[in-house]
Each structure stands twice: as C-alpha cells, then as structure tokens.
Motif scaffolding. Structure first.
Motif, PDB file in Angstrom:
ATOM      1  N   PHE A  54      -2.089  -1.186  -3.894  1.00  0.00           N
ATOM      2  CA  PHE A  54      -2.910   0.024  -3.933  1.00  0.00           C
ATOM      3  C   PHE A  54      -1.958   1.200  -3.792  1.00  0.00           C
ATOM      4  O   PHE A  54      -1.142   1.241  -2.873  1.00  0.00           O
ATOM      5  N   SER A  55      -2.069   2.169  -4.699  1.00  0.00           N
ATOM      6  CA  SER A  55      -1.133   3.293  -4.667  1.00  0.00           C
ATOM      7  C   SER A  55      -1.850   4.626  -4.800  1.00  0.00           C
ATOM      8  O   SER A  55      -2.589   4.855  -5.760  1.00  0.00           O
ATOM      9  N   ASN A  56      -1.584   5.496  -3.830  1.00  0.00           N
ATOM     10  CA  ASN A  56      -1.977   6.900  -3.902  1.00  0.00           C
ATOM     11  C   ASN A  56      -0.768   7.790  -4.157  1.00  0.00           C
ATOM     12  O   ASN A  56      -0.886   9.017  -4.179  1.00  0.00           O
ATOM     13  N   GLY A  57       0.403   7.182  -4.302  1.00  0.00           N
ATOM     14  CA  GLY A  57       1.639   7.944  -4.432  1.00  0.00           C
ATOM     15  C   GLY A  57       2.323   7.684  -5.753  1.00  0.00           C
ATOM     16  O   GLY A  57       1.706   7.722  -6.820  1.00  0.00           O
ATOM     17  N   THR A  58       3.631   7.395  -5.693  1.00  0.00           N
ATOM     18  CA  THR A  58       4.431   7.121  -6.881  1.00  0.00           C
ATOM     19  C   THR A  58       4.860   5.662  -6.842  1.00  0.00           C
ATOM     20  O   THR A  58       5.441   5.197  -5.867  1.00  0.00           O
ATOM     21  N   LEU A  59       4.579   4.946  -7.930  1.00  0.00           N
ATOM     22  CA  LEU A  59       4.880   3.519  -8.009  1.00  0.00           C
ATOM     23  C   LEU A  59       5.561   3.228  -9.338  1.00  0.00           C
ATOM     24  O   LEU A  59       5.041   3.567 -10.401  1.00  0.00           O
ATOM     25  N   ARG A  60       6.745   2.584  -9.252  1.00  0.00           N
ATOM     26  CA  ARG A  60       7.483   2.206 -10.456  1.00  0.00           C
ATOM     27  C   ARG A  60       7.754   0.703 -10.410  1.00  0.00           C
ATOM     28  O   ARG A  60       8.360   0.201  -9.466  1.00  0.00           O
ATOM     29  N   LEU A  61       7.320  -0.010 -11.445  1.00  0.00           N
ATOM     30  CA  LEU A  61       7.529  -1.448 -11.564  1.00  0.00           C
ATOM     31  C   LEU A  61       8.429  -1.728 -12.760  1.00  0.00           C
ATOM     32  O   LEU A  61       8.168  -1.235 -13.856  1.00  0.00           O
ATOM     33  N   THR A  62       9.475  -2.517 -12.543  1.00  0.00           N
ATOM     34  CA  THR A  62      10.381  -2.869 -13.640  1.00  0.00           C
ATOM     35  C   THR A  62      10.636  -4.368 -13.608  1.00  0.00           C
ATOM     36  O   THR A  62      11.045  -4.913 -12.573  1.00  0.00           O
ATOM     37  N   ASP A  63      10.385  -5.043 -14.737  1.00  0.00           N
ATOM     38  CA  ASP A  63      10.620  -6.489 -14.861  1.00  0.00           C
ATOM     39  C   ASP A  63       9.896  -7.279 -13.775  1.00  0.00           C
ATOM     40  O   ASP A  63      10.440  -8.222 -13.206  1.00  0.00           O
ATOM     41  N   CYS A  64       8.681  -6.877 -13.488  1.00  0.00           N
ATOM     42  CA  CYS A  64       7.877  -7.559 -12.467  1.00  0.00           C
ATOM     43  C   CYS A  64       6.770  -8.383 -13.107  1.00  0.00           C
ATOM     44  O   CYS A  64       6.342  -8.123 -14.235  1.00  0.00           O
ATOM     45  N   THR A  65       6.292  -9.381 -12.365  1.00  0.00           N
ATOM     46  CA  THR A  65       5.143 -10.184 -12.766  1.00  0.00           C
ATOM     47  C   THR A  65       4.098 -10.102 -11.669  1.00  0.00           C
ATOM     48  O   THR A  65       4.402 -10.292 -10.491  1.00  0.00           O
ATOM     49  N   ASP A  84       0.873  -1.175   0.000  1.00  0.00           N
ATOM     50  CA  ASP A  84       0.000   0.000   0.000  1.00  0.00           C
ATOM     51  C   ASP A  84       0.909   1.224   0.000  1.00  0.00           C
ATOM     52  O   ASP A  84       1.643   1.467   0.958  1.00  0.00           O
ATOM     53  N   VAL A  85       0.888   1.976  -1.110  1.00  0.00           N
ATOM     54  CA  VAL A  85       1.713   3.180  -1.231  1.00  0.00           C
ATOM     55  C   VAL A  85       0.851   4.383  -0.848  1.00  0.00           C
ATOM     56  O   VAL A  85      -0.109   4.712  -1.536  1.00  0.00           O
ATOM     57  N   LEU A  86       1.203   5.015   0.252  1.00  0.00           N
ATOM     58  CA  LEU A  86       0.428   6.138   0.772  1.00  0.00           C
ATOM     59  C   LEU A  86       0.678   7.400  -0.050  1.00  0.00           C
ATOM     60  O   LEU A  86       1.615   7.452  -0.859  1.00  0.00           O
ATOM     61  N   PRO A  87      -0.144   8.455   0.097  1.00  0.00           N
ATOM     62  CA  PRO A  87      -0.064   9.613  -0.798  1.00  0.00           C
ATOM     63  C   PRO A  87       1.323  10.226  -0.954  1.00  0.00           C
ATOM     64  O   PRO A  87       1.676  10.676  -2.042  1.00  0.00           O
ATOM     65  N   ALA A  88       2.130  10.258   0.095  1.00  0.00           N
ATOM     66  CA  ALA A  88       3.474  10.828  -0.022  1.00  0.00           C
ATOM     67  C   ALA A  88       4.515   9.784  -0.388  1.00  0.00           C
ATOM     68  O   ALA A  88       5.686  10.111  -0.604  1.00  0.00           O
ATOM     69  N   TYR A  93      -4.131  -0.846  -8.276  1.00  0.00           N
ATOM     70  CA  TYR A  93      -5.092   0.259  -8.292  1.00  0.00           C
ATOM     71  C   TYR A  93      -4.299   1.542  -8.071  1.00  0.00           C
ATOM     72  O   TYR A  93      -3.700   1.752  -7.014  1.00  0.00           O
ATOM     73  N   ASN A  94      -4.269   2.403  -9.084  1.00  0.00           N
ATOM     74  CA  ASN A  94      -3.546   3.673  -9.020  1.00  0.00           C
ATOM     75  C   ASN A  94      -4.562   4.795  -8.894  1.00  0.00           C
ATOM     76  O   ASN A  94      -5.335   5.046  -9.813  1.00  0.00           O
ATOM     77  N   GLN A  95      -4.572   5.461  -7.754  1.00  0.00           N
ATOM     78  CA  GLN A  95      -5.533   6.540  -7.531  1.00  0.00           C
ATOM     79  C   GLN A  95      -4.806   7.839  -7.240  1.00  0.00           C
ATOM     80  O   GLN A  95      -4.032   7.948  -6.281  1.00  0.00           O
ATOM     81  N   ASN A  96      -5.038   8.840  -8.084  1.00  0.00           N
ATOM     82  CA  ASN A  96      -4.459  10.182  -7.908  1.00  0.00           C
ATOM     83  C   ASN A  96      -2.939  10.146  -7.835  1.00  0.00           C
ATOM     84  O   ASN A  96      -2.317  10.988  -7.180  1.00  0.00           O
ATOM     85  N   GLY A  97      -2.312   9.179  -8.477  1.00  0.00           N
ATOM     86  CA  GLY A  97      -0.869   9.050  -8.372  1.00  0.00           C
ATOM     87  C   GLY A  97      -0.199   8.824  -9.712  1.00  0.00           C
ATOM     88  O   GLY A  97      -0.803   8.974 -10.775  1.00  0.00           O
ATOM     89  N   PHE A  98       1.069   8.438  -9.642  1.00  0.00           N
ATOM     90  CA  PHE A  98       1.864   8.142 -10.831  1.00  0.00           C
ATOM     91  C   PHE A  98       2.249   6.673 -10.813  1.00  0.00           C
ATOM     92  O   PHE A  98       2.819   6.183  -9.837  1.00  0.00           O
ATOM     93  N   LEU A  99       1.933   5.975 -11.890  1.00  0.00           N
ATOM     94  CA  LEU A  99       2.289   4.570 -12.042  1.00  0.00           C
ATOM     95  C   LEU A  99       3.085   4.387 -13.320  1.00  0.00           C
ATOM     96  O   LEU A  99       2.660   4.804 -14.400  1.00  0.00           O
ATOM     97  N   SER A 100       4.260   3.769 -13.192  1.00  0.00           N
ATOM     98  CA  SER A 100       5.070   3.404 -14.345  1.00  0.00           C
ATOM     99  C   SER A 100       5.372   1.915 -14.271  1.00  0.00           C
ATOM    100  O   SER A 100       5.847   1.435 -13.241  1.00  0.00           O
ATOM    101  N   ALA A 101       5.067   1.189 -15.340  1.00  0.00           N
ATOM    102  CA  ALA A 101       5.404  -0.236 -15.408  1.00  0.00           C
ATOM    103  C   ALA A 101       6.160  -0.490 -16.709  1.00  0.00           C
ATOM    104  O   ALA A 101       5.697  -0.115 -17.791  1.00  0.00           O
TER     105      ALA A 101
END
Length: 211
Positions: free
Chosen positions: A89-100, A62-66, A114-122
């Motif tokens: 679940f992410s409200n913050g910044t989430l970066r996934l690389t080479d993940c399954t 769980d990635v909190l807003p900050a 679930y990316n809410q109001n945040g930044f998601l990069s996969a």
C-alpha cells in the motif's frame, strides 16, 4: 530483514542481502512501514533475487505519504491484509524494478499494489495470480485530484490476475496510468468490467497504452 532506522541518516538508505540468502524466502510477521522522504532502497540484484512472503496474513510494505521506497529484484508473495494493497500500500513514492508480485490477495482493492495519491513506477515487473475485489493486480487511485496520482508501468507483464468487481489486472480511478510495452493476458473480471484494464474518473482521468 529489519525496519531501517532511516530517519537518522541523510540521503537514501540502502538495504542489501548476504550471498547466503540468494533465492531464499524471508517470512514477515508484520508489514514494513516506510516513512523516509530521503529514500529507502531494498536491492537483491547482487544475489540474484530474494522472496519476501506475507505468509497469507500480512501486507509486506506500507509506504507512508512522505515515504520513498525503491525495490529491486524482489519477489513478493502471499500478502493478505484485511485492507487495500495485498502486497504493498503506497501513499508516497514507490519504484519497482525487476520485481515479481504473485499470489497476493485482498477482498478489497489492489491485490499486488494499491497506489493512492502517490507516484508508482514499475519496470520489467511481473504481476501474476493475484486476486482482489477491484484491481486484481494494481489499483491506482486519487482522492485529491487527477494531477496528484501517477502510475507508470513499463515492460511489465500481467497474467492470471482476478477481480470480482472490475479491472482484472489494473483499475485506474481518477488519475493517470501509463503503460508502455506491457503484456496483459489471461486476466479476469465480470463481463464489461475490464478483464484487463478498467479506468474511471473525472475529465482528466486517462489510461495510456503505448504498444
């Protein structure tokens, strides 16, 4: 695995794994909460990969807003919370690389992420065999305006994901989701509800697919 005491350290905190854990599975009894704005990096690249399991009872992160979380070369399975975001679940910044992310479920939205109001990069990630009400793999959503939510998916594969409502692989709601060189195949949702991608929202909402 332990929750990092990241608040006591300046700059990103790195979490690695001993070689003896290569290709093993770590079973979680509760989700890992990430609140460090300086960043937490969980990297299993050096040991060739590692699996984190929610054992069908827990979300994994769980990635909190900050919060700022980077995950590398991890497999995440069997996430199953009674809430949005089966694995993450992410409200913050989430970066996934080479993940399954595989075999995660929720009766609500976003079985894998679930990316809410945040930044998601996969990047170069595989999403397979996940199941949700909406957004079988990824649900990207904003409640505060299109400019506050961004999802970027690059060279990812989505297959065998299922949504009972809409967006078999991806559901984009009121934000911007960009796919570059992604493969979307064999996902399911009700007729005319986007077996691959469903995108809804205001005039600035867009899903961009770059082949």
């Amino acid at each position: 695995v332990r929750k990092p005491d990241a608040a006591n350290h300046a700059g990103p905190d790195g979490i690695g794994f001993a070689a003896s854990l290569a290709n093993s599975t770590i079973h979680l009894v509760t989700q890992l909460n990430i609140s460090d704005a300086d960043g937490v990096v969980v990297d299993a690249t050096s040991i060739g990969g590692l699996t984190l399991s929610g054992d069908g009872v827990s979300r994994i992160f769980d990635v909190l807003p900050a919060g700022d979380l980077s995950l590398r070369r991890l497999t995440m399975v069997a996430g199953h919370p009674a809430a949005h975001g089966g694995a993450i679940f992410s409200n913050g910044t989430l970066r996934l690389t080479d993940c399954t992310l595989s075999g995660t479920t929720t009766i609500l939205d976003g079985a894998a992420v679930y990316n809410q109001n945040g930044f998601l990069s996969a990047t170069r990630c595989t999403f397979s065999g996940n199941s949700a009400g909406t957004g079988g793999a990824v649900y990207s959503d904003t409640t505060t305006g299109s400019s506050t939510q961004l999802t970027q998916l690059t060279r990812c594969t989505f297959s065998g994901n299922t949504a009972s409502s809409s967006g078999g692989a991806i559901h984009n709601n009121n934000g911007t989701t960009t796919l570059v060189h992604c493969t979307i195949s064999g996902n399911t949702a009700p007729t005319a509800r986007g077996s691959g991608i469903a995108s809804y929202g205001d005039s600035l909402t867009e899903t961009i697919v770059d082949k």
